[in-house]
Structures are given as structure tokens and as C-alpha cells.
Motif scaffolding. Structure first.
Motif, mmCIF file in Angstrom:
data_model
loop_
_atom_site.group_PDB
_atom_site.id
_atom_site.type_symbol
_atom_site.label_atom_id
_atom_site.label_comp_id
_atom_site.label_asym_id
_atom_site.label_seq_id
_atom_site.Cartn_x
_atom_site.Cartn_y
_atom_site.Cartn_z
ATOM 1 N N PHE A 1 5.938 4.030 -10.531
ATOM 2 C CA PHE A 1 4.585 4.017 -11.089
ATOM 3 C C PHE A 1 3.546 4.588 -10.139
ATOM 4 N N ARG A 2 3.927 4.885 -8.905
ATOM 5 C CA ARG A 2 3.132 5.659 -7.962
ATOM 6 C C ARG A 2 1.738 5.074 -7.718
ATOM 7 N N PRO A 3 1.644 3.737 -7.503
ATOM 8 C CA PRO A 3 0.334 3.142 -7.259
ATOM 9 C C PRO A 3 -0.114 3.324 -5.820
ATOM 10 N N ASN A 4 -1.376 3.048 -5.561
ATOM 11 C CA ASN A 4 -1.902 2.973 -4.195
ATOM 12 C C ASN A 4 -1.934 1.537 -3.699
ATOM 13 N N LEU A 5 -2.444 0.628 -4.542
ATOM 14 C CA LEU A 5 -2.502 -0.791 -4.199
ATOM 15 C C LEU A 5 -1.645 -1.580 -5.183
ATOM 16 N N ALA B 1 5.479 3.799 1.654
ATOM 17 C CA ALA B 1 4.891 2.468 1.821
ATOM 18 C C ALA B 1 4.346 2.370 3.240
ATOM 19 N N VAL B 2 3.094 1.950 3.373
ATOM 20 C CA VAL B 2 2.448 1.877 4.691
ATOM 21 C C VAL B 2 1.851 0.487 4.884
ATOM 22 N N ASP B 3 1.643 0.119 6.137
ATOM 23 C CA ASP B 3 1.069 -1.190 6.446
ATOM 24 C C ASP B 3 -0.446 -1.193 6.397
ATOM 25 N N LEU C 1 0.860 -1.183 0.000
ATOM 26 C CA LEU C 1 0.000 0.000 0.000
ATOM 27 C C LEU C 1 0.896 1.232 0.000
ATOM 28 N N HIS C 2 0.524 2.209 -0.810
ATOM 29 C CA HIS C 2 1.349 3.412 -0.921
ATOM 30 C C HIS C 2 0.496 4.674 -0.806
ATOM 31 N N LEU C 3 1.045 5.649 -0.112
ATOM 32 C CA LEU C 3 0.484 6.999 -0.063
ATOM 33 C C LEU C 3 1.478 7.946 -0.723
ATOM 34 N N HIS C 4 0.944 8.972 -1.366
ATOM 35 C CA HIS C 4 1.762 10.050 -1.921
ATOM 36 C C HIS C 4 1.167 11.352 -1.381
#
Length: 288
Positions: free
Chosen positions: A186-190, A27-29, A15-18
Motif C-alpha cells: 500500500f506504499r504508505p509514509n506513516l 522502512a526507516v526509524d 515510517l516508509h520512504l519510496h
């Protein structure tokens, strides 16, 4: 694909936040799902003197700005700069900001933040925060009757990619004598496990059973790619190997031959629910 009928089990690999549009991701849990996507994702943007959001497309050094979310503030770090602390619960003057064709309500984050970004990026800039009262909607051509809200993301609440898609790209990069790249470009969220390479292209919906209830996402539009994936996140220097490699196999007829990687998604159900890495979900196919 791994199958042509029914559902497929997928797993959240990352999981990613920008938090700041076009700056480095985190990257977050676990993440909280809100109306505009993930909480704090693309909640801030850097704008020029006209209030227009700037990105790595014109300022690739933005890739070197690393945010960290604390309990009460966001800490921004960049090479050669003292850290900047931005309070999560404080804004300053209301302003207007423009992202692509949308001009929206926002809040300026003050002179100190403006000076910090201007100094590092060598251009007169300011930091703004998206106004949560503003409703900015994704393109109904792709979302249909779903009114999908987004903050400062380019156009959609969430971006979904797969580990297999990145592995295939890196296989092709290696075959051409180029170094492997990370998903960060690629800056994804999932990021999903359990799919064939670029298998997200063929998914319709994904349902995750969160503790608060189901989170249901609909994949609506392939993500067409610009020059940002060719910016090295470690150096902020643009190249061309990623774009050249993708162009050989990722031209998408649905977007008149544009190069795509990943799928934009909207939220059908699950506002205020929590997604966690390792969580499994059921994905359905567009043409099952």
C-alpha cells in the motif's frame, strides 16, 4: 472508532520512504519533514521516451527494485543486476517530466542509470530527479486554501494507513483462503497504531510533538486504489485477491464508490522537523 469526542492518542508504528516512484520502499526509524512530504520520498521517477513517469501499473517488476539510502548516494539493487549507485548531490541535464496531468521540471540522472533501468525493465527508460525549485501542488478540491506541495507522488505529500486496517484486510483474505499481505503493497509514509480498522478515514488532524516543534498533518482525501496493491512485492507478479477483497467492503461514497485504503495527508506545520517510529500524537476527528 475508539471514541466519538475529543482527541485520540495514536502512535507511529512505521515510517516508509519510496525514493524512486513505484520502486520498493524503505522502512526507516526517522524522517525529516520537508515541503513535499518526507525527505527523499518520491524524489526520483523512471520515465519513458516521452518523459512520462512509469509505474508498477504497467511494469510490475518495478516492485523488485530495492533502493538503499547511504550518506552520499542511493544504491539500487535488482535481481540479476549489478548495483547502481546514484549520487544524492549530483544531477545532469535539466528535463521535463510528466506525472499524471502535471508536467514539471526535473533533472536527468545520466546514461548509466538509464541503461540500468532499461535493461532490467526491458524498455527504453531514464531516471530523473524532481527539481526542488518546482512547485507541484495537490488538488485544491481536497486541500482547500492549503497549498500542499508534492514531488513525484501521485498527488499528495503523505499517505497515512493503520495497522488495524491491514489486520482487517488480512482477516478477510484468510477467510477467503488467501495468503496474508504486508503493508508494503500500500506504499504508505506513516503507519499508525491506536486506531480501529481503517479508522484513519475519520481523522481530521494529527499533531506530533517533534523535538523541533509540533508536526501537524491534515488528512484530506481517501486514497483510491488501482492495481498496485495486487502486485506481490516479493515476485513482481500481479494477482487479484487484494483488490477483490477490498472491493467487498471498501467502496467509498466520497469518491463515487472507488475502492480506498488509507488517507492522503498534507502538512500544516512542522517543516524541517523529525518524526520517529514510536512517537505518539494526538488525532482529532472530522466530526468530533
Amino acid at each position: 472508532m475508539s471514541g466519538t469526542q475529543g482527541d485520540l492518542e495514536v502512535r507511529i508504528a512505521a515510517l516508509h520512504l519510496h525514493p524512486v516512484k513505484s520502486c520498493c520502499g524503505i522502512a526507516v526509524d526517522e524522517v525529516l519533514v520537508i515541503e513535499t512530504g518526507f525527505e527523499f520520498d518520491r524524489a526520483w521517477a523512471v520515465v519513458d521516451e516521452r518523459g512520462v513517469a512509469v509505474t508498477q501499473r504497467e511494469l510490475p517488476r518495478m516492485a523488485l527494485i530495492q533502493p538503499t539510502l547511504k550518506h552520499t548516494d542511493m544504491v539500487l539493487r535488482a535481481p540479476g543486476m549489478l548495483s547502481l549507485h546514484v549520487a544524492l548531490d549530483t544531477v545532469e541535464a535539466p528535463v521535463k517530466a510528466t506525472v499524471w496531468n502535471d508536467t514539471v521540471k526535473a533533472y536527468d540522472m545520466g546514461d548509466l542509470a538509464a541503461q540500468w533501468f532499461s535493461d532490467f525493465l526491458a524498455r527504453k527508460l531514464r531516471l530523473v530527479r524532481f527539481d526542488p525549485e518546482q512547485r507541484r501542488l495537490a488538488n485544491p478540491r481536497w486541500t482547500g486554501p492549503i497549498e500542499a506541495e508534492t514531488a513525484f507522488a501521485d498527488a499528495y505529500p503523505l499517505l497515512v494507513t493503520s495497522t488495524a486496517g491491514l489486520a482487517e484486510l488480512n482477516r478477510r483474505l484468510a477467510a477467503a483462503g488467501h495468503a496474508a499481505v504486508t503493508m508494503q503493497r500500500f506504499r504508505p509514509n506513516l503507519v499508525l497504531d491506536g486506531l480501529d480498522a481503517n479508522g484513519e478515514d475519520h481523522l481530521d488532524e494529527i499533531v506530533f510533538d517533534a523535538p523541533e516543534g509540533p508536526v501537524r498533518l491534515k488528512l484530506v482525501k481517501p486514497c483510491d486504489r488501482c492495481t498496485v496493491p495486487d502486485v506481490d512485492p516479493a515476485t513482481g507478479v500481479p494477482g487479484h485477491a487484494v483488490g477483490d477483497t477490498l472491493s467487498a467492503y471498501r467502496a467509498d461514497a466520497r469518491l463515487d464508490g472507488a475502492i480506498t485504503f488509507g488517507m492522503n495527508a498534507v502538512i500544516l506545520e512542522g517543516i524541517e522537523a523529525t518524526l520517529k517510529t514510536g512517537m505518539t500524537g494526538q488525532a482529532s476527528f472530522k466530526f468530533a
